[in-house]
Design a protein around this motif. Sequence first.
Motif, PDB file in Angstrom:
ATOM      1  N   VAL A  88      -0.188   6.709  -2.657  1.00 13.34           N
ATOM      2  CA  VAL A  88       0.161   5.683  -1.148  1.00 13.34           C
ATOM      3  C   VAL A  88      -1.657   5.250  -1.947  1.00 13.34           C
ATOM      4  O   VAL A  88      -2.035   4.570  -2.736  1.00 13.34           O
ATOM      5  CB  VAL A  88      -0.799   6.428  -0.541  1.00 13.34           C
ATOM      6  N   VAL A  89      -0.533   3.431  -1.366  1.00 10.85           N
ATOM      7  CA  VAL A  89      -1.236   2.368  -2.061  1.00 10.85           C
ATOM      8  C   VAL A  89      -1.317   1.403  -0.454  1.00 10.85           C
ATOM      9  O   VAL A  89      -1.426   0.812  -0.187  1.00 10.85           O
ATOM     10  CB  VAL A  89      -0.775   1.318  -2.827  1.00 10.85           C
ATOM     11  N   GLN A  90      -2.612   1.158  -0.482  1.00 10.28           N
ATOM     12  CA  GLN A  90      -3.176   1.098   0.585  1.00 10.28           C
ATOM     13  C   GLN A  90      -4.178  -0.170   0.152  1.00 10.28           C
ATOM     14  O   GLN A  90      -5.338  -0.231  -0.010  1.00 10.28           O
ATOM     15  CB  GLN A  90      -4.259   2.062   1.594  1.00 10.28           C
ATOM     16  N   ILE A  91      -3.780  -1.210   1.451  1.00  9.13           N
ATOM     17  CA  ILE A  91      -4.536  -2.791   0.995  1.00  9.13           C
ATOM     18  C   ILE A  91      -6.180  -2.443   2.236  1.00  9.13           C
ATOM     19  O   ILE A  91      -5.779  -1.863   3.422  1.00  9.13           O
ATOM     20  CB  ILE A  91      -3.598  -3.902   1.080  1.00  9.13           C
ATOM     21  N   THR A  92      -7.202  -3.124   1.426  1.00 13.23           N
ATOM     22  CA  THR A  92      -8.659  -3.604   2.443  1.00 13.23           C
ATOM     23  C   THR A  92      -7.974  -4.799   3.493  1.00 13.23           C
ATOM     24  O   THR A  92      -7.134  -5.729   2.941  1.00 13.23           O
ATOM     25  CB  THR A  92      -9.751  -3.249   1.841  1.00 13.23           C
ATOM     26  N   THR A  93      -8.347  -4.928   4.136  1.00 11.62           N
ATOM     27  CA  THR A  93      -8.542  -6.124   5.125  1.00 11.62           C
ATOM     28  C   THR A  93     -10.019  -6.257   5.314  1.00 11.62           C
ATOM     29  O   THR A  93     -10.307  -7.401   5.953  1.00 11.62           O
ATOM     30  CB  THR A  93      -8.179  -6.671   7.222  1.00 11.62           C
ATOM     31  N   ALA A 110       1.792 -10.305   5.864  1.00 11.79           N
ATOM     32  CA  ALA A 110       2.549 -10.792   4.777  1.00 11.79           C
ATOM     33  C   ALA A 110       2.679 -10.143   3.898  1.00 11.79           C
ATOM     34  O   ALA A 110       4.104 -10.319   3.271  1.00 11.79           O
ATOM     35  CB  ALA A 110       1.438 -12.373   4.116  1.00 11.79           C
ATOM     36  N   VAL A 111       2.089  -9.251   3.360  1.00 13.19           N
ATOM     37  CA  VAL A 111       1.911  -8.281   2.462  1.00 13.19           C
ATOM     38  C   VAL A 111       3.366  -7.042   2.953  1.00 13.19           C
ATOM     39  O   VAL A 111       4.013  -6.657   2.023  1.00 13.19           O
ATOM     40  CB  VAL A 111       1.168  -7.730   2.304  1.00 13.19           C
ATOM     41  N   ARG A 112       3.001  -6.655   4.024  1.00 10.29           N
ATOM     42  CA  ARG A 112       3.758  -5.195   4.442  1.00 10.29           C
ATOM     43  C   ARG A 112       3.377  -4.423   4.161  1.00 10.29           C
ATOM     44  O   ARG A 112       4.863  -3.782   2.992  1.00 10.29           O
ATOM     45  CB  ARG A 112       4.902  -5.742   5.106  1.00 10.29           C
ATOM     46  N   PRO A 113       2.254  -4.094   3.391  1.00 12.98           N
ATOM     47  CA  PRO A 113       1.825  -2.924   2.473  1.00 12.98           C
ATOM     48  C   PRO A 113       1.985  -1.470   3.160  1.00 12.98           C
ATOM     49  O   PRO A 113       2.694  -1.508   4.345  1.00 12.98           O
ATOM     50  CB  PRO A 113       0.526  -2.561   2.640  1.00 12.98           C
ATOM     51  N   GLU A 114       1.695  -0.567   2.653  1.00  9.40           N
ATOM     52  CA  GLU A 114       2.455   0.986   2.980  1.00  9.40           C
ATOM     53  C   GLU A 114       1.227   1.205   3.768  1.00  9.40           C
ATOM     54  O   GLU A 114       1.828   2.557   4.659  1.00  9.40           O
ATOM     55  CB  GLU A 114       2.449   1.677   1.652  1.00  9.40           C
ATOM     56  N   GLU A 143       6.706  -1.899  12.291  1.00 11.90           N
ATOM     57  CA  GLU A 143       7.098  -2.171  10.390  1.00 11.90           C
ATOM     58  C   GLU A 143       6.495  -0.951   9.137  1.00 11.90           C
ATOM     59  O   GLU A 143       7.005  -0.820   8.677  1.00 11.90           O
ATOM     60  CB  GLU A 143       6.329  -3.291   9.660  1.00 11.90           C
ATOM     61  N   ARG A 144       5.832   0.208  10.064  1.00 11.08           N
ATOM     62  CA  ARG A 144       5.992   0.924   9.815  1.00 11.08           C
ATOM     63  C   ARG A 144       4.934   1.160   8.570  1.00 11.08           C
ATOM     64  O   ARG A 144       4.949   1.784   8.096  1.00 11.08           O
ATOM     65  CB  ARG A 144       7.685   2.154   9.113  1.00 11.08           C
ATOM     66  N   ILE A 145       3.946   0.906   8.949  1.00 10.68           N
ATOM     67  CA  ILE A 145       3.201   0.206   7.506  1.00 10.68           C
ATOM     68  C   ILE A 145       1.389   1.739   9.180  1.00 10.68           C
ATOM     69  O   ILE A 145       1.182   1.002   9.480  1.00 10.68           O
ATOM     70  CB  ILE A 145       2.052  -0.869   8.075  1.00 10.68           C
TER      71      ILE A 145
END
Length: 283
Positions: A88-93, A110-114, A143-145
């Motif tokens: 799983v790749v999780q981005i930080t905010t 903008a990215v719509r990550p997992e 978006e199922r994020i």
Amino acid sequence: MAAGESGFEAGPAAIAVAPNGGRRTRADHPALPQTADELAETAAACLEAGAAMLHCHVRDRDGRHILDADAYREAIAAMRRQVGERLVVQITTEAVGRHQPEEQMAVVQAVRPEAASLALRELVPDAAHEAAFGRFLAFMKKERIVPQIILYHPDEALRLKDMMARGIVPFDDVPVLYVLGRYAAGQRSAPADLLPFLAPAAPRFGHFMVCAFGAREAACVTTAAALGGHARVGFENNLYLPGGTLAPDNAALVRGVTDALAALGMRAADAERLRADWTLSAN
């Protein structure tokens, strides 16, 4: 397996790695990954060591933390080439003292990550930000994020549960990350720091993960796993092995927790199991 309302049940524990963070540089550790290719190499090594997720920060050309959609897309693409969907790749905010809630939400849109991590105190600094946060979470749900809400203090868990009860958070349950020792003297965490989050009167969440600072990182997150939670380790919060020696790389920190779980008769969950657990808690 997550903690239930009636108690704690330990099962396969997912290990996340946070390999760089927003503040550390190679001056802190020469193996700290900064570029997309370095993140991809770290992802592959940590997957082999037992990780199920990578918590991703991206940097500009000078090595500074940024919230940039193109940089995230490049990093995610590089990691997918190396490990496919096995992490799983999780981005930080994370704001790192520079970014406002609008910017933090915009990069996820903008990215719509997992998956994305969201610090409650940053995204909702006061009641005036609640409505925008609710709309943002509704977007993530559509978006199922998967959101993971970062909580630094048990009072924030109470606040989150209140927001859920008032319908601001459009999930029946939501994954959370308990951060141990962030505002303690010297930022040195201990396993006992977890107890206030899990006190009998404290709110329960179906999926909780723990990260910690300092050389007792592994002890803290292994304790969390034994109590039904999940673990996050990595250079973002800690550079040292349990014995106090400098870790050679992020994979060594992951492997240390994998071995600790095995010694307790537990196993590390893979990305497929983590996604399944998150799907149940995010519906």
